[in-house]
Write a protein that holds these residues in place. Sequence first.
Motif, PDB file in Angstrom:
ATOM      1  N   ILE A 103       0.772  -1.064   0.088  1.00 58.43           N
ATOM      2  CA  ILE A 103      -0.036  -0.019   0.057  1.00 58.43           C
ATOM      3  C   ILE A 103       0.888   1.306   0.030  1.00 58.43           C
ATOM      4  O   ILE A 103       1.812   1.288   0.787  1.00 58.43           O
ATOM      5  N   ASN A 104       0.389   2.379  -0.948  1.00 60.08           N
ATOM      6  CA  ASN A 104       1.080   3.615  -0.970  1.00 60.08           C
ATOM      7  C   ASN A 104       0.169   4.648  -0.988  1.00 60.08           C
ATOM      8  O   ASN A 104      -0.893   4.731  -1.620  1.00 60.08           O
ATOM      9  N   PHE A 105       0.350   5.647  -0.083  1.00 60.44           N
ATOM     10  CA  PHE A 105      -0.591   6.764   0.137  1.00 60.44           C
ATOM     11  C   PHE A 105      -0.411   8.121  -0.589  1.00 60.44           C
ATOM     12  O   PHE A 105       0.947   8.213  -0.720  1.00 60.44           O
ATOM     13  N   PRO A 113       4.837  10.614  -2.512  1.00 63.99           N
ATOM     14  CA  PRO A 113       5.669   9.409  -1.860  1.00 63.99           C
ATOM     15  C   PRO A 113       6.131   8.325  -2.440  1.00 63.99           C
ATOM     16  O   PRO A 113       5.478   7.710  -3.290  1.00 63.99           O
ATOM     17  N   PHE A 114       7.364   7.885  -2.452  1.00 65.29           N
ATOM     18  CA  PHE A 114       8.059   6.905  -3.243  1.00 65.29           C
ATOM     19  C   PHE A 114       8.076   5.631  -2.501  1.00 65.29           C
ATOM     20  O   PHE A 114       8.370   5.589  -1.457  1.00 65.29           O
ATOM     21  N   LEU A 115       7.503   4.553  -3.014  1.00 67.99           N
ATOM     22  CA  LEU A 115       7.351   3.173  -2.485  1.00 67.99           C
ATOM     23  C   LEU A 115       8.376   2.236  -3.254  1.00 67.99           C
ATOM     24  O   LEU A 115       8.101   2.060  -4.459  1.00 67.99           O
ATOM     25  N   LYS A 116       9.252   1.628  -2.484  1.00 68.68           N
ATOM     26  CA  LYS A 116      10.152   0.793  -3.139  1.00 68.68           C
ATOM     27  C   LYS A 116       9.584  -0.812  -2.967  1.00 68.68           C
ATOM     28  O   LYS A 116       8.929  -1.019  -2.130  1.00 68.68           O
ATOM     29  N   PHE A 117       9.664  -1.154  -4.259  1.00 72.18           N
ATOM     30  CA  PHE A 117       8.609  -2.594  -4.141  1.00 72.18           C
ATOM     31  C   PHE A 117       9.602  -3.717  -3.769  1.00 72.18           C
ATOM     32  O   PHE A 117      10.690  -3.836  -3.700  1.00 72.18           O
ATOM     33  N   ALA A 161      -2.331   9.948 -11.173  1.00 70.00           N
ATOM     34  CA  ALA A 161      -0.931   9.721 -10.911  1.00 70.00           C
ATOM     35  C   ALA A 161      -0.535   8.658 -10.398  1.00 70.00           C
ATOM     36  O   ALA A 161      -0.385   8.336  -9.217  1.00 70.00           O
ATOM     37  N   ALA A 162      -0.112   7.685 -11.161  1.00 71.27           N
ATOM     38  CA  ALA A 162       0.783   6.481 -11.041  1.00 71.27           C
ATOM     39  C   ALA A 162       1.881   6.447 -11.789  1.00 71.27           C
ATOM     40  O   ALA A 162       1.872   6.726 -13.181  1.00 71.27           O
ATOM     41  N   THR A 163       3.189   6.626 -11.219  1.00 64.54           N
ATOM     42  CA  THR A 163       4.368   6.720 -11.853  1.00 64.54           C
ATOM     43  C   THR A 163       5.296   5.775 -11.436  1.00 64.54           C
ATOM     44  O   THR A 163       5.567   5.339 -10.260  1.00 64.54           O
ATOM     45  N   TRP A 164       6.002   4.793 -12.572  1.00 62.28           N
ATOM     46  CA  TRP A 164       6.743   3.685 -12.434  1.00 62.28           C
ATOM     47  C   TRP A 164       8.132   4.223 -12.388  1.00 62.28           C
ATOM     48  O   TRP A 164       8.533   4.634 -13.446  1.00 62.28           O
ATOM     49  N   TRP A 165       8.998   3.926 -11.411  1.00 61.69           N
ATOM     50  CA  TRP A 165      10.320   4.257 -11.511  1.00 61.69           C
ATOM     51  C   TRP A 165      11.405   3.354 -11.470  1.00 61.69           C
ATOM     52  O   TRP A 165      11.146   2.232 -10.737  1.00 61.69           O
ATOM     53  N   VAL A 166      12.569   3.352 -12.051  1.00 57.03           N
ATOM     54  CA  VAL A 166      13.673   2.751 -11.957  1.00 57.03           C
ATOM     55  C   VAL A 166      14.790   3.568 -11.094  1.00 57.03           C
ATOM     56  O   VAL A 166      15.041   4.692 -12.047  1.00 57.03           O
ATOM     57  N   ILE A 200      20.589  -0.620  -7.973  1.00 61.76           N
ATOM     58  CA  ILE A 200      19.382  -0.445  -8.830  1.00 61.76           C
ATOM     59  C   ILE A 200      18.126  -1.254  -8.016  1.00 61.76           C
ATOM     60  O   ILE A 200      18.295  -2.179  -7.281  1.00 61.76           O
ATOM     61  N   TYR A 201      17.055  -0.222  -8.108  1.00 63.36           N
ATOM     62  CA  TYR A 201      15.950  -0.750  -7.518  1.00 63.36           C
ATOM     63  C   TYR A 201      14.924  -0.079  -8.106  1.00 63.36           C
ATOM     64  O   TYR A 201      14.600   0.605  -9.058  1.00 63.36           O
ATOM     65  N   PHE A 202      13.545  -0.654  -7.892  1.00 62.56           N
ATOM     66  CA  PHE A 202      12.362  -0.251  -8.359  1.00 62.56           C
ATOM     67  C   PHE A 202      11.051   0.024  -7.458  1.00 62.56           C
ATOM     68  O   PHE A 202      11.199  -0.273  -6.445  1.00 62.56           O
ATOM     69  N   GLY A 203      10.249   1.147  -7.990  1.00 61.16           N
ATOM     70  CA  GLY A 203       9.034   1.611  -7.148  1.00 61.16           C
ATOM     71  C   GLY A 203       8.199   2.413  -7.841  1.00 61.16           C
ATOM     72  O   GLY A 203       8.396   2.525  -9.158  1.00 61.16           O
TER      73      GLY A 203
END
Length: 240
Positions: A103-105, A113-117, A161-166, A200-203
């Motif tokens: 869950i990310n708020f 806010p950034f959430l690391k997967f 607003a949903a953004t996928w980040w590397v 490297i990580y993803f979120g």
Amino acid sequence: MKNKLLLLLSFLIFGVSVAQIGVGNSNPAVNLDARAITGNSAIAFGNTNQTATAAGAGAMKYDDAGKQMYYSDGTNWVSVAATQSTAFIPKVVASGRTTVNQINFGTATVAPPFLKFVFGSVLTNDGNWSTSNNEYTVANNGIYQMSFAGSIDPNQGTSNAATWWVVVGSNRYNVSSLSNTAVSFGGGSISLYLTAGTTIYFGSSHCFGCGGNNTTSTATNTDYYTILPGNTFTITQLGT
């Protein structure tokens, strides 16, 4: 009679020397054919004290200390692994998928806010993916491709607003952005030249300006986002 026997023996030896030999194969197609029709066809190579020159070009050996295969180019023993590492041969070094909801708020007052997967199932790991912090540490300089995709479900039916980040080192790369949707599926990939030690990580990040201070599940007009199981990542080493 003795001369005749010697002559016959010499013919037999000559015949064996030019014949194709099969090991576990009654119909060899080359000079030495160890491709068994059924069963075990493995060939074992051992180490040698011979120089590469003495062994001759094309000879092979297994080095017990270095745990590597080598071949002779006629002058030097050359590591097969080292030869492969300089070739442009894609190799997946890490991959995995999420297995539980995260869950990310959203929030209206601070940057998204950034959430690391968290990837509960790691499918490929060359030893440099950490399951404790969900990060990969690059072991060798080279070109790497980072791919990342999955679904994010907003609680408000349609929410923005949903953004996928590397995230590579200190840099964050946007590989996909969607807005005003229900279940959002997105992702993408990037290729970069990376040096050893780079992480490297993803979120993902969500909902900047949704209204309300949406930082807890009890806040007024709270928007939150469920990162679903089945989101995947792949890190591929393309070459050096």
